[in-house]
Design a protein around this motif. Structure first.
Motif, PDB file in Angstrom:
ATOM      1  N   SER A 379       3.956   0.539   0.394  1.00  0.00           N
ATOM      2  CA  SER A 379       2.926  -0.045  -0.517  1.00  0.00           C
ATOM      3  C   SER A 379       1.758  -0.038  -0.536  1.00  0.00           C
ATOM      4  N   GLU A 383      -2.716   1.073  -2.026  1.00  0.00           N
ATOM      5  CA  GLU A 383      -2.941   0.874  -3.106  1.00  0.00           C
ATOM      6  C   GLU A 383      -4.780   0.743  -3.285  1.00  0.00           C
ATOM      7  N   LYS A 580      -6.261  -9.874 -11.402  1.00  0.00           N
ATOM      8  CA  LYS A 580      -5.199  -8.672 -11.129  1.00  0.00           C
ATOM      9  C   LYS A 580      -6.489  -8.197  -9.760  1.00  0.00           C
ATOM     10  N   SER A 582      -5.328  -5.447  -5.849  1.00  0.00           N
ATOM     11  CA  SER A 582      -4.424  -4.932  -5.538  1.00  0.00           C
ATOM     12  C   SER A 582      -3.610  -6.110  -4.022  1.00  0.00           C
ATOM     13  N   ALA A 583      -2.813  -6.149  -3.618  1.00  0.00           N
ATOM     14  CA  ALA A 583      -1.842  -6.948  -2.481  1.00  0.00           C
ATOM     15  C   ALA A 583      -3.247  -6.553  -0.742  1.00  0.00           C
ATOM     16  N   TRP A 586      -6.254  -8.496  -2.189  1.00  0.00           N
ATOM     17  CA  TRP A 586      -6.407  -9.994  -1.691  1.00  0.00           C
ATOM     18  C   TRP A 586      -6.207 -10.354  -0.308  1.00  0.00           C
ATOM     19  N   CYS A 609      -1.534 -12.392  -1.752  1.00  0.00           N
ATOM     20  CA  CYS A 609      -1.246 -10.853  -0.775  1.00  0.00           C
ATOM     21  C   CYS A 609       0.753 -10.641  -0.867  1.00  0.00           C
ATOM     22  N   SER A 611       2.785 -12.262  -2.461  1.00  0.00           N
ATOM     23  CA  SER A 611       2.966 -12.132  -3.372  1.00  0.00           C
ATOM     24  C   SER A 611       3.814 -10.994  -4.218  1.00  0.00           C
ATOM     25  N   GLN A 612       3.221  -9.364  -3.733  1.00  0.00           N
ATOM     26  CA  GLN A 612       2.858  -8.467  -3.511  1.00  0.00           C
ATOM     27  C   GLN A 612       3.955  -7.355  -2.966  1.00  0.00           C
ATOM     28  N   ARG A 613       3.636  -8.072  -1.707  1.00  0.00           N
ATOM     29  CA  ARG A 613       3.915  -6.862  -0.752  1.00  0.00           C
ATOM     30  C   ARG A 613       3.909  -7.422   0.894  1.00  0.00           C
TER      31      ARG A 613
END
Length: 707
Positions: A379, A383, A580, A582-583, A586, A609, A611-613
């Motif tokens: 992931s 990004e 919104k 991206s990780a 963040w 951050c 929470s996404q990856r």
């Protein structure tokens, strides 16, 4: 405890990695790169084909050729490539000796006898003596601590395929390490020093830094006190190191007494004065009464001021004095002293210069499998990142520039950007001031040379030591910031909130201002009855160094991006909409907030951050807050994941994570910590990795462990 997996980088040409290492020996300036392990293998599916593979390693016992040959032996009959089994024909281990500047090498054919030798900077073979092996061993331990990752993953990502081991795992290996350090202590300056130290000496070098880091990590303060007590009897300067270890071990009264007695014998030792100032500054922050705080800061200021006189060319002494003035809320003096700091070009750690590998095999052990960590690499590279976030130059600051920027952001966090600009205009010559002064004084002739640092503190014993020298010493960083600043400078110049400075006496299209009027002209003006206030208006101000002006521009850009982020967040929340990013974005915003010393906002971004990856940098940033707030369960949960991620990338040793576990055990007790680890809802193989750190604390009999 299972060993980390073995990464393998396949060579295009056999032995090219060893040849590249030999060629790079002459350019090494620090402790040297991680050890290189090269294996010549034969693929059993095509018996005539030989293949060269290599990886790097730190923390292996390098006290003799036998111990290095034993490490090579552990690598035999490992998997090669995807699935083929390969037979190891021979192995070569290279370990750099930074004292004698030679590369210790062990060649072990299978079967066959082990050959040990060393290679000098010219690539010539020499005999490997016991003295050289002692030096190599000490260097290998120091490298293991110096090149270890702090938990954020930044160090791990710098060099591909490095196995990291703990070089000191028992009291027996500790004794060997400290014995070697004692024998070679007074040659430690030969290893160089951190980038913030201008001139290495016997108490400021990579050896003493490594020793202090070891004692801080393991809590073996008694061993450190014993070592430095013996060394102090040979040289009084070692008292500063003894005092630091005493302060670490909460023996503050004894530490203060040691410094007091040593300074009577050597009153201008800048390291001891700086140690005193650091201790007093720390005590001022914890003082209960305002009068007590003021008294401690006054004493700290006296020590720090004296240390700048003792070592005017060292960055650390000036930075400490600036920190004291910040704590005293004497903003003008803080900015003046910061402007006087001598800046040095950052010297990064030696890294291996290897040819591009033909293939890269980075295996994963089943023991390190954790779903949230395993999904990180895929992931991460898909990004999108806003270009304005990628180009924040403060994130790239290192060494003296990073520390100076930290002082500047601390001031901004306390008084705000607008107030900082007012103080800046009170301290430094502004361009509009200079224009009006120039018009008023007509064709008044000024001397051609004026330097900001020599203006900052008049009467120092060596005023030129912090003058043009540090502008030149800032080297590449100064040049880079000058060109890169133009875009931000234009934007800043158009904004009334960022007035223009006269930088280092070189404003655009303007004649350079001077620090003092020429004596002949002054005399003439006096006789003609010229206005004395008018002549001396600029004399009461300093010129801003180019690097500091660049820091203001970088800080302005950081604050601009931060303000846009927080404003947009507020607008989205007011409209009940999701903001919104991206990780990766963040993560960058979290680093930005942390850099600007907005802790709550940094944690907010890091959580977004995560929470996404998975992100080791974000998690290590949150871990600092957990530790500060004494959140035991959250600290352990974060540490388990960071230990697992480190182990996934072949590192079984991180001093910072070991220190985190040790302090938890000291505060809560080993039984409670082990119970919380075991109660975590994660696979047992993952929990065992963190249990290994707790077991190390028990081995070193840390406070809070059983028995």
């Amino acid at each position: 405890m299972v060993a980390p997996a073995v990464p393998e980088l396949t060579e295009e040409i056999i032995h090219e990695s060893i040849d590249a290492r030999t060629e790079s020996l002459i350019s090494l300036r620090e402790l040297g790169p991680p050890d290189l392990v090269h294996l010549l293998k034969q693929n059993l599916r095509s018996t005539g084909k030989h293949i060269g593979v290599y990886h790097h390693v730190t923390g292996v016992d390098a006290s003799s050729s036998a111990s290095l040959a034993a490490y090579i032996n552990t690598l035999t009959y490992k998997e090669f490539g995807q699935s083929a089994i390969a037979k190891t024909l021979e192995g070569t281990y290279c370990c750099y000796n930074a004292f004698s500047r030679v590369d210790m090498r062990v060649h072990a054919p299978f079967p066959g006898s082990v050959e040990s030798y060393c290679v000098d900077e010219r690539g010539e073979k020499r005999k490997a003596t016991d003295e050289l092996w002692l030096e190599a061993y000490l260097c290998s331990v120091l490298r293991a601590y110096s090149y270890a990752d702090d938990g954020s993953g930044d160090t791990i990502r710098k060099i591909m395929g490095v196995r990291r081991f703990n070089p000191v795992t028992s009291t027996e290996t500790e004794h060997r390490f400290l014995s070697a350090a004692e024998q070679l202590f007074f040659r430690g300056w030969q290893l160089g020093s951190d980038s913030v130290v201008q001139v290495p000496n016997i108490v400021s070098n990579h050896l003493t830094t490594g020793l202090l880091k070891y004692f801080h990590t393991t809590g073996r303060y008694a061993s450190g006190i014993n070592l430095f007590e013996k060394l102090r009897s040979q040289n009084v300067e070692v008292a500063s190191l003894l005092a630091k270890v005493l302060f670490m071990g909460n023996e503050e009264v004894e530490g203060a007494r040691v410094l007091y007695e040593a300074l009577k014998e050597s009153p201008m030792d800048y390291v001891m004065l700086d140690t005193q100032a650091e201790f007093l500054l720390k005590k001022a922050h914890t003082a209960a009464a305002p009068e007590q705080k003021e008294e401690r800061l006054r004493m700290a200021q006296g020590c720090a001021d004296r240390s700048t006189i003792a070592a005017p060319s060292e960055f650390g002494t000036w930075a400490r004095l600036a920190q004291v003035y910040v704590a005293m809320e004497d903003w003008e003096n803080a900015l003046t002293i910061l402007n006087s700091c001598p800046m040095f070009t950052y010297q990064d750690k030696d890294a291996p210069l290897m040819p591009e590998p033909k293939e890269v095999n980075l295996p994963t052990l089943p023991e390190t499998r954790l779903d949230e960590i395993d999904s990180e690499p895929e992931s991460r590279y898909s990004e999108q990142v806003d270009p304005s976030l990628v180009n924040l130059r403060a994130a790239a600051y290192r060494g003296t520039f990073k520390q100076a920027y930290s002082i500047l952001t601390e001031m901004t966090a306390k008084i705000g950007w607008d107030q900082l600009l007012k103080i800046r205009s009170n301290v430094f010559v502004m361009e509009d001031e200079y224009r009006s002064e120039k018009q008023e004084t007509g064709q008044q002739a000024y001397p051609a040379k004026r330097n900001a640092s020599t203006d900052a503190l008049r009467g120092t014993p060596d005023p030129t030591a912090n003058g043009e020298a540090e502008a030149e010493a800032s080297g590449d960083e100064g040049d880079e910031t000058n060109s890169a600043d133009k875009k931000v400078q234009k934007e800043a110049d158009s904004d009334s909130s960022v007035p223009t400075l006269v930088v280092n006496g070189k404003p655009e299209d303007i004649e350079r201002p001077s620090s003092a009027v020429d004596p002949e002209e002054a005399k003439k003006a006096e006789t003609e009855g010229a206005n004395e206030d008018q002549l001396s208006r600029l004399n009461n101000k300093r010129l801003c160094e180019r690097w500091l002006d660049s820091l203001f521009m970088v800080l302005y850009e950081d604050l601009r991006v931060y303000t846009i982020w927080r404003t947009q967040m507020a607008q989205y929340r007011a409209q009940s909409m999701q903001y919104k990013k991206s990780a990766e974005e963040w993560e960058i915003l979290g680093c930005l907030a942390e850099r600007l010393q907005h802790t709550d906002e940094a944690v907010e971004a890091y959580r977004a951050c995560l929470s996404q990856r998975f992100s080791p940098k974000a998690l290590s940033g949150i871990l600092k807050v957990f530790e500060k707030n004494k959140s035991t369960r959250e600290t352990i949960a974060a540490t388990i994941r960071l230990v697992t991620w480190q182990y996934r990338w072949y590192s079984e040793f991180s001093p910072e994570l070991l220190h985190t576990i040790r302090t938890l055990i000291e505060d809560e007790g080993a039984v409670k910590v082990r119970s919380i680890i075991q109660a975590t809802n994660l696979p047992q193989n993952v929990l065992d990795l963190t249990h290994h750190y707790a077991a190390l604390c028990a081995t070193f009999r840390s406070s809070g462990t059983d028995g």
